[in-house]
Write a protein that holds these residues in place. Structure first.
Motif, PDB file in Angstrom:
ATOM      1  N   SER A   1      -4.367   6.965  -2.928  1.00 40.75           N
ATOM      2  CA  SER A   1      -3.592   5.844  -2.410  1.00 40.75           C
ATOM      3  C   SER A   1      -3.729   4.669  -3.370  1.00 40.75           C
ATOM      4  O   SER A   1      -4.661   4.616  -4.176  1.00 40.75           O
TER       5      SER A   1
ATOM      6  N   GLU B   1      -6.182   4.060   5.803  1.00 38.40           N
ATOM      7  CA  GLU B   1      -4.814   3.551   5.950  1.00 38.40           C
ATOM      8  C   GLU B   1      -4.718   2.135   5.389  1.00 38.40           C
ATOM      9  O   GLU B   1      -5.711   1.514   5.003  1.00 38.40           O
TER      10      GLU B   1
ATOM     11  N   GLU C   1      -8.138   8.151  -0.524  1.00 38.23           N
ATOM     12  CA  GLU C   1      -6.875   8.592   0.060  1.00 38.23           C
ATOM     13  C   GLU C   1      -6.839   8.455   1.578  1.00 38.23           C
ATOM     14  O   GLU C   1      -5.812   8.129   2.161  1.00 38.23           O
TER      15      GLU C   1
ATOM     16  N   TRP D   1       0.853  -1.174   0.000  1.00 35.81           N
ATOM     17  CA  TRP D   1       0.000   0.000   0.000  1.00 35.81           C
ATOM     18  C   TRP D   1       0.895   1.231   0.000  1.00 35.81           C
ATOM     19  O   TRP D   1       1.966   1.242   0.638  1.00 35.81           O
ATOM     20  N   CYS D   2       0.482   2.256  -0.707  1.00 39.17           N
ATOM     21  CA  CYS D   2       1.235   3.507  -0.661  1.00 39.17           C
ATOM     22  C   CYS D   2       0.270   4.681  -0.799  1.00 39.17           C
ATOM     23  O   CYS D   2      -0.826   4.544  -1.345  1.00 39.17           O
ATOM     24  N   ARG D   3       0.692   5.813  -0.272  1.00 42.66           N
ATOM     25  CA  ARG D   3      -0.091   7.039  -0.401  1.00 42.66           C
ATOM     26  C   ARG D   3       0.757   8.060  -1.150  1.00 42.66           C
ATOM     27  O   ARG D   3       1.843   8.442  -0.697  1.00 42.66           O
TER      28      ARG D   3
END
Length: 291
Positions: free
Chosen positions: A192, A247, A244, A185-187
């Motif tokens: 995201s 988490e 976005e 996972w990335c933002r």
């Protein structure tokens, strides 16, 4: 005989090193998908490596750490006490990333501890990572920045501190998912993602994704979007766009469900239906460029 001819006669021509392209350079390694993920997806992460018995006997019990990227994108660096850091993401590379890494590691092991590591522009023939290292899954640690470049007691002058601060500012939040191997996972600004390196050949992976797409089972949840996929070192990497705010932990359960559906679709051995073939063409038309 001229002076030039005499010199030519005395100096035999060096064999030309050819570049060889390997489409799936980490194929056969237990950690193939993690090598791809750390090279292509993850800004800052490390994993310990262990020399195979043959190379441990030659070079001793050296501490070796795989890193996503090193200062100035160096291929490798050695610490004064003999520890080695091996960089995955580097500016110069040949057509065989596996051999690039193998040569960089051997050059670091052969060199003087603490000295710069010099590598040839083309690696040529020789041992690959599967021969030099114990073949095992990687124990990955994702970092918030690149402070792992420096030891805790290492002095940081103004130039080093400024360089490290600039590098850390480029890191976007990244989390290694637990519900699927080599999924992250990335933002990034304004959205995201979840990106998952699939362990199968492109054809097998594409057929399985096509079955899911035709059945309407490719999304993580209704509030997510299947953005497409890209190719990385012979493997497919599907990408989901996410809201976005949520988490990484919010997507573990839905990713586990997609992974289970993918495994079932991969196990199906009947030919694709016309609808699934159309879905396959649609997926091919949604290939992404990794930036």
């Amino acid at each position: 005989m001229s002076k030039k001819n005499r010199l030519d006669k005395k100096q035999p021509k060096q064999p030309k090193v050819r570049d060889v392209f390997v489409a799936r350079p980490f194929d056969g390694l237990a950690a193939e998908t993690e090598f791809v993920a750390l090279r292509e997806l993850v800004p800052a992460a490390t994993a310990p490596l262990k020399l195979s018995p043959e190379y441990a006997e030659k070079y001793g019990d050296r501490v070796i750490t795989l890193a996503t990227i090193l200062p100035m994108a160096w291929p490798a660096l050695t610490k004064p006490d003999g520890r080695v850091l091996l960089g995955l993401q580097r500016h110069e590379r040949s057509g065989d990333v596996n051999r690039d890494l193998a040569v960089a590691l051997l050059s670091a092991l052969e060199g003087e501890p603490g000295a710069p590591v010099n590598v040839p522009p083309l690696p040529g023939e020789g041992p690959r990572l599967g021969e030099i290292l114990v073949d095992a899954p990687l124990e990955v640690t994702v970092h918030d920045g690149f402070d792992f470049w420096l030891d805790p007691d290492q002095e940081r002058d103004a130039e080093v501190s400024a360089s490290l601060e600039a590098a850390n500012a480029s890191v976007y939040p990244t989390v290694r998912m637990s519900s699927a191997e080599s999924a992250y996972w990335c933002r990034v600004p304004e959205k995201s993602h979840v990106r998952w390196v699939l362990p199968d050949s492109e054809d097998v992976a594409l057929n399985a994704l096509s079955r899911l797409s035709a059945a309407g089972e490719l999304k993580l949840t209704e509030e997510t979007k299947f953005a497409g996929m890209f190719r990385a070192h012979g493997l497919l990497v599907p990408v989901w766009d996410l809201p976005e705010a949520a988490e990484a932990a919010a997507w573990e359960e839905s990713l586990a469900a997609v992974a289970a559906r993918y495994a079932a679709a991969k196990a199906a051995d009947e030919p694709l239906t016309p609808e699934q073939r159309r879905a396959r063409q649609g997926l091919l038309g949604r290939q992404l460029t990794l930036r």
